[in-house]
Design a protein around this motif. Sequence first.
Motif, mmCIF file in Angstrom:
data_model
loop_
_atom_site.group_PDB
_atom_site.id
_atom_site.type_symbol
_atom_site.label_atom_id
_atom_site.label_comp_id
_atom_site.label_asym_id
_atom_site.label_seq_id
_atom_site.Cartn_x
_atom_site.Cartn_y
_atom_site.Cartn_z
ATOM 1 N N GLU A 1 47.190 19.439 1.937
ATOM 2 C CA GLU A 1 48.237 18.424 2.109
ATOM 3 C C GLU A 1 47.707 17.029 1.785
ATOM 4 O O GLU A 1 48.373 16.241 1.094
ATOM 5 N N CYS B 1 44.664 24.110 5.204
ATOM 6 C CA CYS B 1 46.004 23.588 4.907
ATOM 7 C C CYS B 1 46.002 22.062 4.935
ATOM 8 O O CYS B 1 46.648 21.414 4.101
ATOM 9 N N ARG C 1 51.139 25.926 -2.624
ATOM 10 C CA ARG C 1 51.545 24.796 -1.785
ATOM 11 C C ARG C 1 51.049 23.483 -2.374
ATOM 12 O O ARG C 1 51.782 22.478 -2.402
ATOM 13 N N SER D 1 53.599 20.635 -3.741
ATOM 14 C CA SER D 1 53.549 19.337 -3.059
ATOM 15 C C SER D 1 53.300 18.202 -4.054
ATOM 16 O O SER D 1 53.943 17.147 -3.988
#
Length: 403
Positions: A371, A367, A277, A281
Motif C-alpha cells: 500500500e 500488505c 493489489r 492501487s
Amino acid sequence: MPIYLDNHATTRTDPRVVEAMLPYFTEQYGNASSVSHRFGWEASDAVDRAREQVAALIGAEPSEIVFTSGATEANNLALKGTALAARGPGQGGDHLVCSSVEHRAVLDPLRRLARESGWHLTIVPSDPHGRISVEAVEQALTDRTVLVSVMAANNEVGTLNPIGAIGRLCQDRGIVFHTDAAQTVGKIPIDVQADAIDLLSLTAHKFHGPKGIGALFVRRQGRRARLASLVDGGGHERGLRSGTLPVPLIVGLGRAAELAREEGPADADRMRSLRDRLDQSIRTLLHNQGVVLNGHPTERLPNNLNLSFEGVEGEALMMNLRTLAVSSGAACSSSEPEPSHVLRAMGRDERLGRASLRFGLGRFTTCEEVELASTIVAETVTRLRQSTCNSQVNHPDLARADL
C-alpha cells in the motif's frame, strides 16, 4: 530502511535456512571429500541430503544435481560444456538457438561461442509480451542444431515460456534443451521429466536461500546430456565442477528448496494477490492514465509486476524513488545506461522502456508495504508529470522539439 520490492535481484535469506546452515560453519565443518573420518562423513551426508532436497523440488534424481556457485556458472557450464562435448570426434553439429529475451548469463556465453569458436547462433524473437513461441523455435532449428536455450520465466517482465512444449520439440529432434530457471524455481512448479528438460540452471538466492550457491540439473535418465567440464582439478561433482564443496551454502540451498516445495503454492497465491493489489492501487491513484504493463497479462510469475509510465523521464523516476528498493531492469545490468534489451526485444520504444519499474515481491513482503509503495510511486509519477508539463509550458520551443 527502504521498502524492499526487488526480489528478482535477490531475496532475504529465510531465518530457517540460516539456522540449518550455522552448524556447518562451526561444529560440523569437515570437507565433504574427506572419507577417512567422521567430520568428512557428516559433511558428505549433509551434501547428499541437500542434493535430494533440490532434486525433489524439480522432479529430478539426486545424481542429476551438480552444485555450482549460482545460475550464471550453471548456465556457462550447460552451454559451453555442451558445445565442448559436441565438438568431439564424429560430432557434426555447429548450430545453437536461444531467445532474444534471455538473461545476459545465457546470451553472453552463446555469443562468445559464436564469436570465438565458430558456432552459428540463431536468436529467436519474442512476441510483444516477451514470450517465445514453440513455432518460432521450430522455425529456427536445422539438422545441425545441437542445443536450444529458452528461459522458463523472464527475469524482467516475468513472462512464462511454454518450456514443456519446447522441450518435447527438442526431444523429438534429438536436440539438447537447456532452460535458465533461476526466476522460476521455488515460485511455480517445474518438472524436468514432464517438460523434457535436459539441462536446468537454478540459484538459491532467488528463493530465500544464500548467495553464492546454485545448481545445474544434468539429465542422466534416458537420453543423457553430455557435458565437458570447464574447471579441472579434483574431479568433484562427477568430474563436472571441480572444487571443494561449500557445505554450509549447499545445506542452505537444500533447506530453501525444501521450504519452497512445502510452502511454494501458498507463497505464490499470496504474492499473486499482493502483486495484483499493487498494480490496481497504482492505476487507481493515477486514474488509469499512462500506465503500461510489460509482460504477459496472465502467463507470468506470481511475484512480478513490470510497469512503464508515460510522461516521465526514466532517470528522474529512479532518482525520486529512494525510499523504494525497485529496479528498472535486470540487477546485473542496472549500472549500464542502455535501456533494457528485453523491453527493446518486445518492441517498447526507448523512452517508455527507460521509464519502467520492475517490482519483485517475496515471501516477506507485507500488505502495508504494498500500500505504501503504491502511494509513493503514484505521487512520484504525478509530480514528475506536472514538472514536465510546467517545463513545456514555460519553454514551448523545447516542447515542440520534443514532439
